[in-house]
Scaffold this active site. Structure first.
Site, short mmCIF file in Angstrom:
data_model
loop_
_atom_site.label_atom_id
_atom_site.label_comp_id
_atom_site.label_asym_id
_atom_site.label_seq_id
_atom_site.Cartn_x
_atom_site.Cartn_y
_atom_site.Cartn_z
N ILE A 14 14.52 18.83 7.27
CA ILE A 14 13.94 20.07 6.76
C ILE A 14 14.60 21.28 7.42
O ILE A 14 15.06 22.21 6.75
CB ILE A 14 12.41 20.10 6.98
N ILE A 67 14.49 6.99 0.67
CA ILE A 67 14.28 6.98 -0.78
C ILE A 67 14.21 8.41 -1.32
O ILE A 67 13.59 9.28 -0.72
CB ILE A 67 12.93 6.29 -1.13
N HIS A 81 12.41 9.99 -4.12
CA HIS A 81 11.31 9.56 -4.99
C HIS A 81 11.36 10.24 -6.35
O HIS A 81 11.84 11.37 -6.48
CB HIS A 81 9.97 9.89 -4.31
N LYS A 121 -0.66 0.87 0.47
CA LYS A 121 0.40 1.24 -0.47
C LYS A 121 1.39 0.11 -0.73
O LYS A 121 2.25 0.23 -1.58
CB LYS A 121 1.16 2.45 0.08
N ARG A 128 5.84 9.07 10.66
CA ARG A 128 5.71 10.11 9.64
C ARG A 128 4.88 11.25 10.24
O ARG A 128 3.95 10.99 10.99
CB ARG A 128 4.98 9.56 8.42
N ILE A 131 5.53 17.56 6.73
CA ILE A 131 6.45 17.09 5.68
C ILE A 131 6.63 15.58 5.80
O ILE A 131 7.63 15.09 6.31
CB ILE A 131 7.80 17.83 5.78
N SER A 191 6.29 11.80 3.54
CA SER A 191 6.81 11.40 2.23
C SER A 191 6.11 12.22 1.15
O SER A 191 4.90 12.42 1.23
CB SER A 191 6.54 9.91 2.00
N CYS A 237 35.14 -1.07 14.44
CA CYS A 237 33.98 -1.87 14.06
C CYS A 237 34.44 -2.94 13.08
O CYS A 237 34.89 -2.65 11.98
CB CYS A 237 32.93 -0.98 13.41
N CYS A 244 26.90 -7.59 13.87
CA CYS A 244 26.99 -7.80 15.32
C CYS A 244 26.26 -6.70 16.07
O CYS A 244 26.13 -6.76 17.29
CB CYS A 244 28.43 -7.95 15.79
#
Lengths: 421, 121, 494
Positions: free
Chosen positions: C12, C47, C49, C249, C310, C335, C337, C400, C437
């Site tokens: 944000i 996600i 949404h 949920k 959250r 703020i 989800s 990597c 790994c």
């Protein structure tokens, strides 16, 4: 595009032995590809002794064992590329490799030997709850820091898992001034060798808690402590048995996994138990002309066995190049039965067997005074009495080819039976 | 000491040995719990003069790595391991070095040398 | 004196910073941690949404739908991984069918485009790995997946490129009202700003209380997740939600933009805002709950677990407003989800609030919305790879092995504005150590590169925040006389 008769992927003990043996057997065009800055693989960080008792009849450290092979490889003029990564193998045995000087390079081998070794299981793979602070290392990563780079990973240490690397690191860190508070092992037996328990733990009064697991890690930024608890026969923690240790470091020695991402890209069939390729007596995988050896096939307990297996792979890859490897004739499948976790090789073509059929396997528990029974199509052909068997130690059985020569094929099984049964 | 328990490390069997002072025995100890004769030898040696090989590292200058792996060329008394480690803290080797080169001669008068366990350019 | 100070460099704060960087303003972004996106932004479902979930008329509903529509453009400008793969909400019984119908209706009111109801055959055709007892699903094709910390970091980088100042490791301790703005005290000194935007995430209530009476609380609500190896990354194609019931949920199963699979979260209200540990119960719950969607969850391929908190507001909706009792102080709080989805829209809304409060927004001519593309070596063609290695051989060295990340990429992300300073910072920007790994091989190499590029000793390299040191010092240092006597004595006892 570069062309070689044999391309060996991995310059650790397996790759070195395979390349040298292929050369000895008449193949000149060989390339070893190593992703690290030097040859020798993980042996370079295994500075403890105990290597080579079978191959050299003396006790060497890891770097010494590696150097003998590296010197031989260089004396024989076998070429190698360091700091070079194989990105992909296709089924037609062409490799896409990359490094700083050549850039992207296509290399084709008439035969390929996979010798990529294995990697350590991580915290995530065993789903340990708790915070995710700094100070959680796999034993091998810690070993590299301490032995090669020269840095300490912590001052107060708890080790989860009693595999050999964990035991060896308990001693190493103690000698370097750290306090190793405990080693916790999920199973009722240690995965490491007895001599390591005595020399690495008992010598320094480090307690080993069998049938214990880690149930919590504390600390937001750096590990501040861990909690272990005893587990029941279903490996579930028993409430009331928790022990808390203040420590800044947690080492994980919770198993090794053959590194087969490249094998998958080449479409090679893998064994779900070993995590490595399915191989035949020649250490050839399901793709013709692609061989595999060492910890990429199955995790070994001693490097000496890796060397032996890799020599076999190198020899047979050379035969393949010279078109001396037989594909027809009687063939036998192998299968692990009661008490045995797996058998390597998975298939035996008798025509290619040099003297005896050598089967390598691990048992699934600790056993005393049992018979290892080999059967051919259900008929017992060999019985070997063992006073002591443990999952931490690889077992081998030699079967004279006379048992198999007459047959047109069949199923070879190994199982454990109580002595006298 | 009257009685002492130990695990034999000669082979993977890991026999649980019991060591007992016994003036009637040739070497002054009676060993039981062993399943082979090598257990007796190990048990007595472990009691009379326990020794261990020491493997460690020393600092190295002008090499691609910071540390050179080293080892004792013979086992040294177990009780001297930490003292020997302490001594190694003060050693700094100049590259290049060859595997087998002596890094410390006759370390702590044990008769054993500290030798390089690999070559380093 | 700054025109605007933003407190908190989560997604944000970074969104607000980037929006403000379009205008002729002196802006500072203040963050208590060692890196951007180090709180809630780094540990969530990742996600984007659809927007059918939030109550119509709420700020959540508005900014979810507005934010969702902005993702294509913003992720293109900033080179952030984003895929609009769509989502399914699964119904397992007839009660669920009613519930997802309600979601559908809500979505229509909220303005979610192109939703549809699917039956079993349609679902299994799309997602053959799901359980056969699913009877219906709500499909929202506009839902997607994004790299949440990549988004925040990219917005911050772009904001800094356009003139915003970033102050890391500055923890705000006190705010006083001045005649023409605010005096902000941090543990690293004071600064002044005419306007303050409170984007302090979990701590937004505490920052609010520095200038006004308490009017809301932020409740840390923990969610735990498992991440799976890339070999099972295509186990599902879309974001798979379970129908919300009275019991909860449910958990989601989704691919990630990096080709992994993620399963989670649970939800647990806590007292502590630092409790980001996973628990056996929590991980056990998501494992069991996941089976409701598919029995075939490939547990063998779990590579890691994590937990995030959250920032749940006691008011139930986002709190985005200028305080009446503290003019020029704007809360952007609670703020939770769909906060990640809403972030770009919230950034624009904050501009409006500032404008209403008297800030003159003069567009900068020099503003460049484009962030220099990150080099993803493995996504280049063979010719491009060859060319790049010729120009800079560091791209020829893989650091990597699991994710095939080159030294060149790591050096690039350390050198950028808002670049990586820690091992986790490198991991979040270029992904070494995120594979199977988990940094076992590349960890030491990444530390080496960080030490070299940032000109520090390797023992000073941190995992994450201050205090998360990785090495305790060199071996073979003299331990001093007293200790050596102890060691000798200890040895004698052996």
């Amino acid at each position: 595009m570069l062309n070689y008769d044999i391309v060996v992927i991995g310059g650790g003990p397996a790759g070195l032995a395979a390349a040298i043996e292929a050369k000895k057997n008449g193949v000149d065009s060989i390339l070893v590809i190593e992703r690290d800055r030097e040859l020798g693989g993980i042996l370079q960080q295994c500075i403890h002794n105990g290597f080579g008792l079978h191959i050299f009849k003396e006790e060497l450290t890891g770097p010494e064992y590696a150097q003998r092979f590296i010197e031989q490889l260089e004396d024989m003029g076998i070429s190698y590329k360091l700091d070079t990564m194989v990105l992909d193998i296709s089924e037609d045995k062409s490799l896409m490799v990359m490094n700083r000087t050549d850039g992207l390079l296509k290399i084709r081998g008439k035969a390929i030997i996979l010798a990529m070794g294995c990697r350590e299981r991580t915290r995530g793979a065993i789903n340990i709850p708790g915070t995710r602070p700094a100070g959680v290392f796999t034993a091998g990563t810690a070993q590299r820091f301490v032995n090669m780079e020269g840095y300490m990973v912590g001052k107060k240490v708890v080790i989860l898992g009693s595999g050999d690397i964990g035991l060896i690191m308990a001693r190493r860190l103690t000698l370097e001034g750290a306090e190793v508070k405990a080693v916790a092992e999920l199973m009722p037996y240690s995965g490491g060798l007895t001599r390591n328990i005595v020399q690495c733990l008992d010598d320094f009064d480090i307690p080993l808690f069998l049938s214990h697991t880690l149930i919590d890690i504390k600390g937001r930024d750096r590990v501040e402590g861990i909690t272990i608890a005893k587990v029941d026969e279903n490996r579930k923690p028993i409430p009331g048995t928790e022990q808390h240790y203040e420590c800044d470091t947690l080492l994980l020695s919770v198993g090794l996994i053959p590194e087969n991402e490249l094998s998958k890209s080449a479409g090679i069939q893998l064994d779900s138990i070993t995590g490595g390729p399915v191989v035949n007596e020649a250490m050839e995988t399901s793709v013709k002309g692609i061989f595999a050896c060492g910890n990429v096939v199955h995790v070994h307990d001693l490097v000496d066995w890796v060397t032996e297996e890799s020599r076999r792979a190198g020899r047979n890859a050379a035969k393949f190049i010279k078109d001396e490897l037989w594909d027809g004739g009687p063939s036998f499948r192998t299968a692990a039965e009661k008490g045995i976790r797996y058998i390597v090789p998975h298939m035996v073509r008798v025509e290619n067997v040099e003297q005896t059929v050598d089967l390598f396997m691990r048992v699934d528990d600790v056993y005393t005074n049992v018979n290892m029974v080999v059967k051919l199509d259900g008929v017992r052909i060999r019985t070997i009495t063992k006073k002591h068997l443990a999952p931490g130690e690889m077992e081998s059985i030699k079967i004279p080819t006379k048992f198999l020569k007459e047959k047109s094929g069949g199923l070879l099984t190994v199982c454990l039976e109580k002595e006298g049964a | 000491m009257n009685k002492k328990e130990m695990i034999c490390i000669v082979c993977p069997m890991g026999c649980r040995l019991t060591l007992q002072e016994d003036v009637n025995e040739e070497k002054g100890y009676k060993v039981s719990g062993n399943q082979c004769h090598r257990g007796i030898e190990y048990g007595i040696m472990e009691q009379v003069n326990p020794t261990r090989a020491l493997t460690s590292t020393v600092k190295i200058k002008d090499s691609s790595l910071n540390r050179l792996p080293v080892r004792t060329d013979h086992p040294i008394p177990k009780a001297m391991l930490f003292e020997c480690m302490k001594l190694l803290n003060h050693i700094e080797i100049q590259a290049p070095i060859k595997m087998g080169d002596i890094v410390v001669e006759n370390v702590l008068n044990t008769g054993a040398n500290i030798i390089a366990s690999r070559s380093m350019a | 004196m700054y025109d605007v100070a933003i407190i908190g460099a989560g997604v944000i704060g970074c969104a607000v910073a980037r929006e403000l960087s379009r205008y002729d303003l002196k802006v500072v972004l203040i963050e208590k941690d060692t890196d951007i996106a180090n709180g809630t932004t780094k540990a969530n479902s990742a996600i984007v949404h659809g927007g059918y979930d939030a109550k119509p008329g709420s700020l959540k509903a508005r900014f979810n739908v507005e934010g969702n529509a902005m993702f294509d453009e913003i992720c293109k400008e900033l080179d952030v991984p984003f895929q609009r793969i769509g989502s399914l909400v699964l119904a397992f019984d007839h009660e669920d069918v009613q519930a997802i119908q309600e979601l559908y209706d809500r979505g229509v009111i909220n303005g979610v485009p192109n939703m549809e109801m699917l039956d079993r055959e349609q679902i299994l055709a799309l997602e053959p790995n799901l359980n056969k007892d699913i009877i219906a699903a709500l499909h929202a094709p506009t839902a997607g997946i994004v790299g949440p910390w990549e988004l925040a970091i990219a917005m911050a980088e772009n904001a800094i490129e356009n003139g915003v100042e970033l102050k890391l490791e500055h923890k705000v301790t006190q705010i006083e009202k001045l005649e023409n703005g605010y005096g902000i005290s941090t543990d690293k000194g004071k600064l002044k700003a005419a306007y303050v935007i409170n984007c302090a995430g979990l701590y937004a209530d505490e920052v609010h209380n520095m200038v006004a009476d308490p009017s809301f609380r932020i409740i840390p609500r923990r969610g735990q997740y498992n991440v799976f190896d890339r070999s099972v990354g295509d186990f599902v194609k879309k974001v798979i939600f379970q129908c919300p019931t009275k019991k909860g949920k449910g958990v989601l199963i989704a691919p990630t933009v990096h080709g992994n699979l993620i399963v989670g979260p649970d939800a647990e209200e806590l007292d502590c805002k630092e409790s980001i540990e996973t628990t056996m119960e929590g991980l056990g719950f998501i494992r069991e709950q996941g089976k409701k969607s598919t029995e075939k969850v490939p547990s063998h391929a779990i590579i890691t677990a994590f937990a995030g908190l959250r920032a749940t507001p006691s008011t139930g909706d986002f709190i985005i407003e200028e305080l009446t009792e503290a003019k020029g102080f704007i809360d952007v709080a609670g703020i939770e989800s769909p906060g990640l989805t809403a972030a770009p829209a919230i950034g624009i809304y904050v501009l409006e609030l500032l404008k209403n409060s008297g800030v003159i927004l003069k567009e900068k001519e020099s503003f460049n919305p484009i962030r220099r593309k990150a080099i993803r070596f493995m996504e280049l063609t063979d010719e491009e790879k060859t060319e790049l290695i010729k120009r800079d051989p560091r791209f020829g060295r893989i650091i990597c092995r699991c994710e095939s990340i080159t030294e060149g990429e790591i050096v690039d992300i350390i050198g950028r504005k808002a670049g990586a300073l820690t091992v986790d910072g490198v991991k979040r920007r270029a992904r070494p150590g995120t594979g199977r790994c988990q940094g076992g091989f590349c960890g030491p190499r990444v530390m080496e590169i960080l030490a070299r590029e940032l000109e520090m000793d390797i023992t000073e390299v941190l995992k994450d925040r201050r205090g998360s040191y990785l090495l305790t010092g060199p071996t073979k240092v003299d331990t001093g006389i007293e200790e050596s006597f102890d060691a000798v004595a200890a040895a004698k006892e052996l």
